[in-house]
Design an enzyme around this catalytic site. Structure first.
Site, PDB file in Angstrom:
ATOM      1  N   HIS A  30       0.789  -1.235   0.000  1.00  0.00           N
ATOM      2  CA  HIS A  30       0.000   0.000   0.000  1.00  0.00           C
ATOM      3  C   HIS A  30       0.821   1.285   0.000  1.00  0.00           C
ATOM      4  CE1 HIS A  30      -3.832  -1.927  -0.123  1.00  0.00           C
ATOM      5  NE2 HIS A  30      -3.513  -2.737   0.881  1.00  0.00           N
ATOM      6  N   CYS A  36      -7.100  -8.919   3.368  1.00  0.00           N
ATOM      7  CA  CYS A  36      -5.690  -8.646   3.063  1.00  0.00           C
ATOM      8  C   CYS A  36      -4.783  -9.606   3.833  1.00  0.00           C
ATOM      9  CB  CYS A  36      -5.340  -7.190   3.352  1.00  0.00           C
ATOM     10  SG  CYS A  36      -5.861  -6.068   2.034  1.00  0.00           S
TER      11      CYS A  36
HETATM   12  C1  HEC Z   1      -0.161  -8.312  -1.683  1.00  0.00           C
HETATM   13  C2  HEC Z   1      -0.491  -6.926  -1.543  1.00  0.00           C
HETATM   14  C3  HEC Z   1      -1.286  -6.504  -0.320  1.00  0.00           C
HETATM   15  C4  HEC Z   1      -0.896  -6.585   0.990  1.00  0.00           C
HETATM   16  C5  HEC Z   1       0.373  -7.156   1.571  1.00  0.00           C
HETATM   17  C6  HEC Z   1      -1.966  -5.951   1.750  1.00  0.00           C
HETATM   18  N1  HEC Z   1      -2.959  -5.531   0.922  1.00  0.00           N
HETATM   19 FE1  HEC Z   1      -4.526  -4.373   1.438  1.00  0.00          FE
HETATM   20  N2  HEC Z   1      -5.236  -4.496  -0.450  1.00  0.00           N
HETATM   21  C7  HEC Z   1      -4.611  -5.090  -1.510  1.00  0.00           C
HETATM   22  C8  HEC Z   1      -5.452  -4.988  -2.684  1.00  0.00           C
HETATM   23  C9  HEC Z   1      -5.118  -5.528  -4.064  1.00  0.00           C
HETATM   24  C10 HEC Z   1      -6.611  -4.297  -2.279  1.00  0.00           C
HETATM   25  C11 HEC Z   1      -7.820  -3.908  -3.148  1.00  0.00           C
HETATM   26  C12 HEC Z   1      -7.493  -2.680  -3.926  1.00  0.00           C
HETATM   27  C13 HEC Z   1      -7.278  -1.482  -3.025  1.00  0.00           C
HETATM   28  O1  HEC Z   1      -8.249  -0.857  -2.603  1.00  0.00           O
HETATM   29  O2  HEC Z   1      -6.112  -1.192  -2.670  1.00  0.00           O
HETATM   30  C14 HEC Z   1      -6.429  -3.976  -0.881  1.00  0.00           C
HETATM   31  C15 HEC Z   1      -7.325  -3.232  -0.143  1.00  0.00           C
HETATM   32  C16 HEC Z   1      -7.084  -2.742   1.120  1.00  0.00           C
HETATM   33  C17 HEC Z   1      -7.917  -1.802   1.815  1.00  0.00           C
HETATM   34  C18 HEC Z   1      -9.211  -1.195   1.299  1.00  0.00           C
HETATM   35  C19 HEC Z   1      -8.988   0.128   0.615  1.00  0.00           C
HETATM   36  C20 HEC Z   1     -10.260   0.680   0.043  1.00  0.00           C
HETATM   37  O3  HEC Z   1     -10.337   1.909  -0.128  1.00  0.00           O
HETATM   38  O4  HEC Z   1     -11.182  -0.079  -0.247  1.00  0.00           O
HETATM   39  C21 HEC Z   1      -7.342  -1.558   3.017  1.00  0.00           C
HETATM   40  C22 HEC Z   1      -7.856  -0.647   4.098  1.00  0.00           C
HETATM   41  C23 HEC Z   1      -6.146  -2.359   3.083  1.00  0.00           C
HETATM   42  N3  HEC Z   1      -6.010  -3.065   1.908  1.00  0.00           N
HETATM   43  C24 HEC Z   1      -5.278  -2.420   4.138  1.00  0.00           C
HETATM   44  C25 HEC Z   1      -4.239  -3.344   4.252  1.00  0.00           C
HETATM   45  C26 HEC Z   1      -3.482  -3.554   5.465  1.00  0.00           C
HETATM   46  C27 HEC Z   1      -3.673  -2.764   6.737  1.00  0.00           C
HETATM   47  C28 HEC Z   1      -2.573  -4.529   5.185  1.00  0.00           C
HETATM   48  C29 HEC Z   1      -1.604  -5.205   6.142  1.00  0.00           C
HETATM   49  C30 HEC Z   1      -2.234  -6.016   7.163  1.00  0.00           C
HETATM   50  C31 HEC Z   1      -2.759  -4.901   3.794  1.00  0.00           C
HETATM   51  N4  HEC Z   1      -3.783  -4.182   3.276  1.00  0.00           N
HETATM   52  C32 HEC Z   1      -1.944  -5.809   3.111  1.00  0.00           C
HETATM   53  C33 HEC Z   1      -3.358  -5.665  -1.494  1.00  0.00           C
HETATM   54  C34 HEC Z   1      -2.596  -5.874  -0.353  1.00  0.00           C
END
Ligand code: HEC
Ligand code: HEC
Length: 252
Positions: free
Chosen positions: A172, A213
């Site tokens: 992120h 996630c």
């Molecule tokens: C492998 C990559 C990856 C990792 C590691 C990851 N995420 Fe994500 N995350 C994504 C994807 C792809 C999405 C969907 C698209 C977006 O909104 O970013 C998402 C969505 C989100 C969203 C929703 C955003 C929205 O506006 O809908 C949040 C909040 C989030 N992640 C937080 C986290 C947190 C906190 C962590 C660690 C615990 C984490 N993510 C780890 C890939 C990842």
């Protein structure tokens, strides 16, 4: 090795190049059509939950006073409230998010059993209360009693985890704008939640998204409302300071 594993290893290499950048709201990563739909109350299905929350807010439950008995004119009295959560509860010293605060009123002021995380009632009420902050800038407290929680949340955010050994930050911050399984990776802030997600075919909480996630990197999925996710939620809210609250968001 599966293609999926290969994909993630590729990602983890790219993610070492983290650059400082301006944090953008989740809506900045939506397609133009989804963005139009999110902004249109008549076409954003999340507003059905807001409506149901509103009905529940005015309804008496058994002998207990309705929410509205103590929170008259909520569009004014609760305006901006959601921008200040999570926050430390003065009485208990515990970190509460908006769901937690509502459950506290439910159990301590209505003397009724908790709705339960992810129940339609709690999602509706949370979306309803959050809707009075739509467009207002996030403004969580990060000093004083909030500070240790913020630091725990930041440490969680930066820790590599799961079989894929990836931190939240690597995706992120490091891979913002890249595509992953049809999604555009955003800054991962929580200002659109509770959100309507097409994949869920309904509204879900931020913790449901965090669990997704965690699962994505094959890491521990904490329970809904777990202290670890609450601290993480505070850190995400601090990252989002000044950005508009967008709940109910619309997501793929
Ligand atoms: C492998 C990559 C990856 C990792 C590691 C990851 N995420 Fe994500 N995350 C994504 C994807 C792809 C999405 C969907 C698209 C977006 O909104 O970013 C998402 C969505 C989100 C969203 C929703 C955003 C929205 O506006 O809908 C949040 C909040 C989030 N992640 C937080 C986290 C947190 C906190 C962590 C660690 C615990 C984490 N993510 C780890 C890939 C990842
Ligand atoms: C008997 C009165 C009473 C009832 C009923 C009640 N509340 Fe509350 N509520 C309060 C009080 C008092 C506070 C302030 C608590 C504090 O700051 O410690 C509060 C705080 C809140 C807050 C946080 C406001 C802020 O600015 O941080 C929200 C949100 C909320 N209540 C929602 C609800 C909902 C939803 C219901 C119904 C499920 C409900 N309340 C029922 C008295 C009540």
């Amino acid at each position: 090795m599966t293609t999926r594993a290969a994909l993630f290893i590729g990602l983890s290499l790219a993610a070492t190049m983290v650059s400082a950048q301006e944090i953008k709201p989740g809506s900045a990563f939506l397609s133009p059509e989804m963005l139009r739909q999110q902004s249109d109350e008549a076409r954003n299905p999340g507003f059905l939950w807001v409506e149901q929350g509103g009905e529940l807010f005015s309804r008496r439950s058994g002998g207990a006073p309705a929410c509205i008995a103590c929170h008259a004119g909520p569009e004014r009295s609760l305006k901006g409230a959601a921008t200040r959560y999570p926050q430390v509860d003065a009485a208990s010293g515990k970190l509460l998010n908006l769901e937690g605060r509502i459950e506290q009123c439910r159990t301590q002021r209505q003397n009724e059993p908790a709705f339960g995380y992810e129940s339609p009632e709690l999602l509706g009420l949370t979306a309803y209360v959050a809707s009075f902050s739509r467009g207002l800038p996030m403004a969580v407290a990060t000093e004083g009693a909030a500070k240790p929680y913020l630091e725990a949340g930041k440490a969680f955010y930066e820790r590599r985890q799961g079989q894929l050994n990836l931190s939240c930050r690597q995706c992120h911050d490091g891979l913002v704008g890249e595509k992953l399984r049809g999604d555009t990776i955003s800054h991962g802030i929580g200002t659109g939640y509770p959100a309507y997600r097409l994949e869920w075919n309904g509204v879900g909480s931020l913790h449901r998204r965090l669990r997704a996630c965690s699962l994505g990197v094959r890491a521990t999925q904490f329970d809904y409302g777990a202290p670890d996710y609450l601290a993480l939620e505070l850190y995400l809210a601090a990252r989002a300071k000044g950005l508009p609250l967008e709940s109910p968001g619309l997501r793929r």
